[in-house]
Design a protein around this motif. Structure first.
Motif, PDB file in Angstrom:
ATOM      1  N   LEU A 131       0.826  -1.520   0.012  1.00 16.96           N
ATOM      2  CA  LEU A 131      -0.103  -0.051  -0.172  1.00 16.96           C
ATOM      3  C   LEU A 131       1.094   1.261   0.080  1.00 16.96           C
ATOM      4  CD1 LEU A 131      -3.268   1.225   0.422  1.00 16.96           C
ATOM      5  CD2 LEU A 131      -2.593   1.059   2.764  1.00 16.96           C
ATOM      6  N   PRO A 132       0.790   2.027  -1.064  1.00 18.61           N
ATOM      7  CA  PRO A 132       1.896   3.341  -1.496  1.00 18.61           C
ATOM      8  C   PRO A 132       1.720   4.148  -0.260  1.00 18.61           C
ATOM      9  CG  PRO A 132       0.419   3.482  -3.224  1.00 18.61           C
ATOM     10  CD  PRO A 132       0.122   2.636  -2.201  1.00 18.61           C
ATOM     11  N   ASP A 133       2.539   4.802  -0.358  1.00 23.06           N
ATOM     12  CA  ASP A 133       2.039   6.389   0.842  1.00 23.06           C
ATOM     13  C   ASP A 133       0.802   7.189  -0.095  1.00 23.06           C
ATOM     14  OD1 ASP A 133       2.197   8.952   1.752  1.00 23.06           O
ATOM     15  OD2 ASP A 133       3.946   9.199   1.270  1.00 23.06           O
ATOM     16  N   LEU A 134      -0.221   7.538   0.938  1.00 24.42           N
ATOM     17  CA  LEU A 134      -1.173   8.270   0.154  1.00 24.42           C
ATOM     18  C   LEU A 134      -1.142   9.662   0.142  1.00 24.42           C
ATOM     19  CD1 LEU A 134      -3.945   5.581   1.642  1.00 24.42           C
ATOM     20  CD2 LEU A 134      -2.913   5.761  -0.239  1.00 24.42           C
ATOM     21  N   GLY A 135      -0.547  10.124   0.547  1.00 29.60           N
ATOM     22  CA  GLY A 135       0.653  11.498   0.742  1.00 29.60           C
ATOM     23  C   GLY A 135      -0.984  12.142   1.838  1.00 29.60           C
ATOM     24  N   GLU A 136      -0.850  14.038   1.958  1.00 31.71           N
ATOM     25  CA  GLU A 136      -1.824  14.750   2.494  1.00 31.71           C
ATOM     26  C   GLU A 136      -1.743  14.132   4.385  1.00 31.71           C
ATOM     27  OE1 GLU A 136      -5.710  15.622   1.250  1.00 31.71           O
ATOM     28  OE2 GLU A 136      -4.910  14.478  -0.795  1.00 31.71           O
ATOM     29  N   GLY A 137      -0.525  13.289   4.783  1.00 24.13           N
ATOM     30  CA  GLY A 137      -0.751  13.091   6.503  1.00 24.13           C
ATOM     31  C   GLY A 137      -1.092  11.694   6.310  1.00 24.13           C
ATOM     32  N   LEU A 138      -2.675  10.560   5.610  1.00 26.22           N
ATOM     33  CA  LEU A 138      -2.625  10.323   5.949  1.00 26.22           C
ATOM     34  C   LEU A 138      -1.550   8.576   6.167  1.00 26.22           C
ATOM     35  CD1 LEU A 138      -5.428  10.518   2.762  1.00 26.22           C
ATOM     36  CD2 LEU A 138      -5.760  11.339   5.425  1.00 26.22           C
ATOM     37  N   THR A 139      -1.928   7.466   6.807  1.00 26.60           N
ATOM     38  CA  THR A 139      -1.125   6.826   7.245  1.00 26.60           C
ATOM     39  C   THR A 139      -1.730   5.369   7.018  1.00 26.60           C
ATOM     40  OG1 THR A 139      -1.960   7.373   9.369  1.00 26.60           O
ATOM     41  CG2 THR A 139      -0.273   7.769   9.070  1.00 26.60           C
ATOM     42  N   GLU A 140      -3.217   5.213   6.521  1.00 27.78           N
ATOM     43  CA  GLU A 140      -4.034   4.498   6.693  1.00 27.78           C
ATOM     44  C   GLU A 140      -5.097   4.519   5.957  1.00 27.78           C
ATOM     45  OE1 GLU A 140      -4.929   3.241  10.864  1.00 27.78           O
ATOM     46  OE2 GLU A 140      -6.383   4.720  10.700  1.00 27.78           O
ATOM     47  N   ALA A 141      -5.739   3.176   5.018  1.00 27.85           N
ATOM     48  CA  ALA A 141      -6.892   3.519   4.242  1.00 27.85           C
ATOM     49  C   ALA A 141      -7.223   1.467   4.516  1.00 27.85           C
ATOM     50  CB  ALA A 141      -5.961   3.221   2.321  1.00 27.85           C
ATOM     51  N   GLU A 142      -8.620   1.596   4.109  1.00 27.63           N
ATOM     52  CA  GLU A 142      -9.264   0.808   4.426  1.00 27.63           C
ATOM     53  C   GLU A 142      -9.859   0.395   2.863  1.00 27.63           C
ATOM     54  OE1 GLU A 142     -14.480  -0.707   5.325  1.00 27.63           O
ATOM     55  OE2 GLU A 142     -13.613   1.529   6.518  1.00 27.63           O
ATOM     56  N   ILE A 143      -9.614  -1.597   2.739  1.00 25.37           N
ATOM     57  CA  ILE A 143     -10.329  -2.147   1.294  1.00 25.37           C
ATOM     58  C   ILE A 143     -11.690  -2.279   1.791  1.00 25.37           C
ATOM     59  CG2 ILE A 143      -9.769  -3.664   0.161  1.00 25.37           C
ATOM     60  CD1 ILE A 143      -7.403  -4.656   1.683  1.00 25.37           C
ATOM     61  N   VAL A 144     -11.673  -0.962  -0.061  1.00 26.91           N
ATOM     62  CA  VAL A 144     -13.443  -1.011  -0.622  1.00 26.91           C
ATOM     63  C   VAL A 144     -13.919  -2.505  -1.099  1.00 26.91           C
ATOM     64  CG1 VAL A 144     -15.308   0.263  -1.148  1.00 26.91           C
ATOM     65  CG2 VAL A 144     -13.733   1.208   0.425  1.00 26.91           C
ATOM     66  N   ARG A 145     -12.827  -2.395  -1.613  1.00 28.30           N
ATOM     67  CA  ARG A 145     -13.620  -3.687  -3.415  1.00 28.30           C
ATOM     68  C   ARG A 145     -11.958  -3.735  -3.632  1.00 28.30           C
ATOM     69  NH1 ARG A 145     -15.412  -2.271  -8.661  1.00 28.30           N
ATOM     70  NH2 ARG A 145     -15.362  -0.525  -8.191  1.00 28.30           N
ATOM     71  N   TRP A 146     -12.347  -5.242  -4.117  1.00 29.83           N
ATOM     72  CA  TRP A 146     -10.983  -5.397  -5.057  1.00 29.83           C
ATOM     73  C   TRP A 146     -10.992  -4.980  -6.402  1.00 29.83           C
ATOM     74  CZ3 TRP A 146      -5.896  -6.231  -3.153  1.00 29.83           C
ATOM     75  CH2 TRP A 146      -5.753  -6.339  -2.424  1.00 29.83           C
ATOM     76  N   LEU A 147     -10.126  -5.574  -7.296  1.00 32.71           N
ATOM     77  CA  LEU A 147     -10.915  -5.049  -8.790  1.00 32.71           C
ATOM     78  C   LEU A 147     -10.114  -6.378  -9.500  1.00 32.71           C
ATOM     79  CD1 LEU A 147     -10.409  -1.038  -8.971  1.00 32.71           C
ATOM     80  CD2 LEU A 147     -12.242  -2.972  -8.493  1.00 32.71           C
ATOM     81  N   VAL A 148      -9.256  -7.583  -8.750  1.00 29.77           N
ATOM     82  CA  VAL A 148      -8.576  -8.386  -8.931  1.00 29.77           C
ATOM     83  C   VAL A 148      -9.007  -9.403  -8.868  1.00 29.77           C
ATOM     84  CG1 VAL A 148      -7.462  -7.024 -10.977  1.00 29.77           C
ATOM     85  CG2 VAL A 148      -6.332  -7.830  -8.742  1.00 29.77           C
ATOM     86  N   ARG A 149      -8.825 -10.510  -9.181  1.00 28.98           N
ATOM     87  CA  ARG A 149      -8.740 -11.567  -8.048  1.00 28.98           C
ATOM     88  C   ARG A 149      -7.762 -12.750  -8.275  1.00 28.98           C
ATOM     89  NH1 ARG A 149     -13.741 -14.911 -10.699  1.00 28.98           N
ATOM     90  NH2 ARG A 149     -13.133 -14.188 -12.324  1.00 28.98           N
TER      91      ARG A 149
END
Length: 488
Positions: A14-32
Motif C-alpha cells: 500500500l503506497p504513501d497516500l499523501g496529505e498525512g494519511l497513514t492508513e486506508a480501508e479496503i473497499v473492493r478488490w478489482l482483481v482476483r
C-alpha cells in the motif's frame, strides 16, 4: 513501495497516500488471484479519511496472492498483493529506498520492463520517481529503443503532485496505444472514463507528454454522440516541459466548476451546523434503546379522540407527557454541563424541544414549561409551533432555551437512529415508526404495534443505570399508559 519476494514475484505494498494519511480501508478488490494485470491497472479500491481512491499496480503479470479482505483497514506499507512477472523481471525491478518503500533509480537510470512505478499519481509518494524512458507519439515501433529526453531535476512529490506517468521502455508507442497503459493524471480520471464507457485510448491528452487530464475526459463526455467519441485535442506539437511548468499546468484536485455546487452554510443551516459540530466536539454521548409494545398507547389515544369535542390528541403529545413524567423521576437528564466551572447544573423547569423538518431545514422549537402542561395543552402547543416553523415565523426565543429534546424520526419511516444531542442539553429521546410486528403478548405470539425507543445522553451527567432507568420507565408508560395516572 514494492520489493522482490522471489525470483519471479514482486510484492506490491500500500503506497504513501499523501496529505498525512497513514492508513486506508479496503473497499473492493478489482482483481482476483490468477488474473493477469497490466502495468498501472487499478487493482483495489480503498477509502481514506479524505476520499475513495483506486490504487494502480506498477507491475504487469499474474496476481499470485492478495492480502486483506474487503473491510480491512491497512497501514501504509502493508502488503497488498504479489505479482508474478517472469524470471527476467526481478533483475530490473526498482530497488527499495530505505524503509519507506519508495522506488529508487536502477543503475542505468532506465525503467524496468515490469513496472512503471507511478503509483497514485497526483497523491504523492515518499520520494521522487526514478528517471525513465519516454516513448512519444509518432516515434519508432514498439521493438525499437527510444532516446531519453533531457530531464529536469527531480522535484519532491509535495511540490509536483501531478508527476507525468511514463510508459516502460518496451511499451508500444502511444500513437496507437495498443494494449499498454494509458497515462492519466490520477486513478479518479480512469474511473470517470470507465463508469461512462469512454475508451481512454481514443483521447489525446492535453497535459504534459500527452497526459490525460480530467478536463479531457469531461470534454469528451460532453461531445455530441452522433459522430462517435470526440478526442480531446492537444494544441500544438509536443514540447519539453519543465517540472515547474508541469505543476502549473496540472489542474487542482478539487471538483471542477461544472460538477460542484457550493451551498453557503448560513442562516438556519449554518446555525444547525455550528450547534451540532459543537455538540460532537464537547459531549461524550452514548445511546441505549429498547423495543416497546405501543398497542395499548394507540388504543388509549383512539379512546381519547373518540370521546368529547376537544382537539385531537397526537402520539407526539402523549410521548411529550411521558417525557415530562420520566424527567420528574430522573432529573439528572434535565441538566446541562458548565465546562468552565466543571459543574453539572440540574434544571427545575422542563423546556421541551422537538425536532421539526421544514423546507428551510431542521429546526427545534421549544415548548416552555412542558412539565406544567396536560396532554391536551402539549398537543396544542406542538401544533402551534409546528405551523410557525413551516411558515418561517419562529422567533429566536422559540428556538432556544430547551432542556430536553424529543425527536420523532418515525415520521420518515425509519425504526432507529443515534442522533446528536442538541447542545447544551444532556439528552434526547428518539422515537421510531410504530408498525405491526410479531410480539409475545401474555405468553402467546401475536401481531402488536411495536416502536423502537432510543435515548442518547451525555455520559458526564449520569451513568448507564440512570439512562437505562429513564428509558425503561418511558417504555413502561408506552406499554401501560395507566402508569401516567400516578403523576396526574
Amino acid at each position: 513501495m514494492a520489493q522482490a519476494s522471489g525470483m519471479a514475484s514482486l510484492e506490491f505494498r500500500l503506497p504513501d497516500l499523501g496529505e498525512g494519511l497513514t492508513e486506508a480501508e479496503i473497499v473492493r478488490w478489482l482483481v482476483r488471484v490468477g488474473d493477469v494485470v497490466a502495468v498501472d491497472q487499478p487493482v483495489v479500491e480503498v477509502e481514506t479519511a479524505k476520499a475513495m481512491v483506486e490504487v494502480p499496480c506498477p507491475y504487469g503479470g499474474v496476481v499470485t496472492a492478495r492480502f486483506g479482505e474487503e473491510g480491512t483497514e491497512l497501514p501504509v506499507g502493508s502488503p497488498l498483493l504479489t505479482v508474478a512477472v517472469g524470471a527476467d523481471a526481478s533483475d530490473g525491478a526498482p530497488a527499495v529506498n530505505g524503509s519507506d518503500g519508495a522506488p529508487a533509480a536502477n543503475g542505468s537510470g532506465a525503467a524496468s520492463g515490469s513496472g512503471s512505478g507511478n503509483v497514485l499519481v497526483g497523491y504523492g509518494t515518499t520520494a521522487p520517481a526514478a528517471r525513465r524512458r519516454r516513448v512519444r507519439a509518432g516515434a519508432r515501433g514498439a521493438g525499437e529503443a527510444q532516446p531519453v529526453a533531457p530531464q529536469a531535476p527531480a522535484v519532491p512529490a509535495a511540490a509536483a503532485p501531478s508527476a507525468v506517468p511514463v510508459a516502460p521502455a518496451d511499451a508500444p508507442a502511444p500513437a496507437g496505444r495498443g494494449g499498454g497503459p494509458v497515462p492519466v493524471i490520477s486513478p479518479l480520471v480512469r474511473r470517470l472514463a470507465r463508469e461512462n464507457g469512454l475508451d481512454l485510448r481514443q483521447l489525446s491528452g492535453s497535459g504534459p507528454d500527452g497526459l490525460i487530464l480530467r478536463g479531457d475526459v469531461e470534454q469528451a463526455l460532453r461531445a455530441p454522440a452522433a459522430g462517435g467519441t470526440t478526442a480531446a485535442v492537444r494544441p500544438g506539437p509536443a514540447a519539453p516541459v519543465t517540472a515547474s511548468a508541469a505543476a502549473a499546468a496540472a489542474p487542482a484536485p478539487s471538483p471542477s466548476a461544472a460538477s460542484a455546487v457550493r451551498v453557503p452554510l448560513k442562516g438556519v443551516r449554518g446555525a444547525v451546523a455550528d450547534k451540532l459540530s459543537r455538540s460532537r466536539r464537547e459531549i461524550p454521548d452514548a445511546t441505549c434503546w429498547v423495543d416497546a409494545d405501543a398497542t395499548e398507547l394507540m388504543a388509549a389515544r383512539a379512546t381519547m379522540n373518540s370521546v368529547g369535542n376537544g382537539p385531537k390528541v397526537s402520539v407526539l403529545a402523549l410521548l411529550a407527557r411521558v417525557c415530562t413524567a420520566a424527567l420528574a423521576r430522573f432529573p439528572e437528564l434535565n441538566s446541562t454541563v458548565d465546562t468552565e466551572a466543571r459543574e453539572i447544573v440540574r434544571l427545575s423547569e422542563v423546556h421541551l424541544g422537538f425536532a421539526a423538518q421544514t423546507e428551510r431545514g431542521l429546526v427545534v422549537p421549544v415548548v416552555r414549561d412542558a412539565h406544567t402542561r396536560s396532554v391536551e395543552s402539549l398537543g396544542e402547543e406542538l401544533v402551534r409551533l409546528t405551523d410557525a416553523a413551516r411558515e418561517g415565523r419562529l422567533t429566536p426565543a422559540q428556538l432556544t432555551g430547551g432542556t430536553f429534546t424529543l425527536n420523532n424520526y418515525g415520521v420518515f419511516g425509519v425504526d432507529g437512529s443515534t442522533p446528536i444531542i442538541n447542545h447544551p442539553e444532556a439528552a434526547m429521546l428518539g422515537v421510531g415508526r410504530i408498525v405491526p410486528k410479531p410480539w409475545v403478548h401474555e405468553g402467546q405470539l401475536a401481531v402488536r404495534q411495536v416502536v423502537q425507543l432510543s435515548l442518547t445522553f451525555d455520559h458526564r451527567v449520569c451513568d448507564g443505570g440512570t439512562a437505562g432507568g429513564f428509558l425503561r420507565y418511558v417504555a413502561d408508560c408506552v406499554e401501560h399508559p395507566a402508569l401516567l395516572l400516578r403523576t396526574l
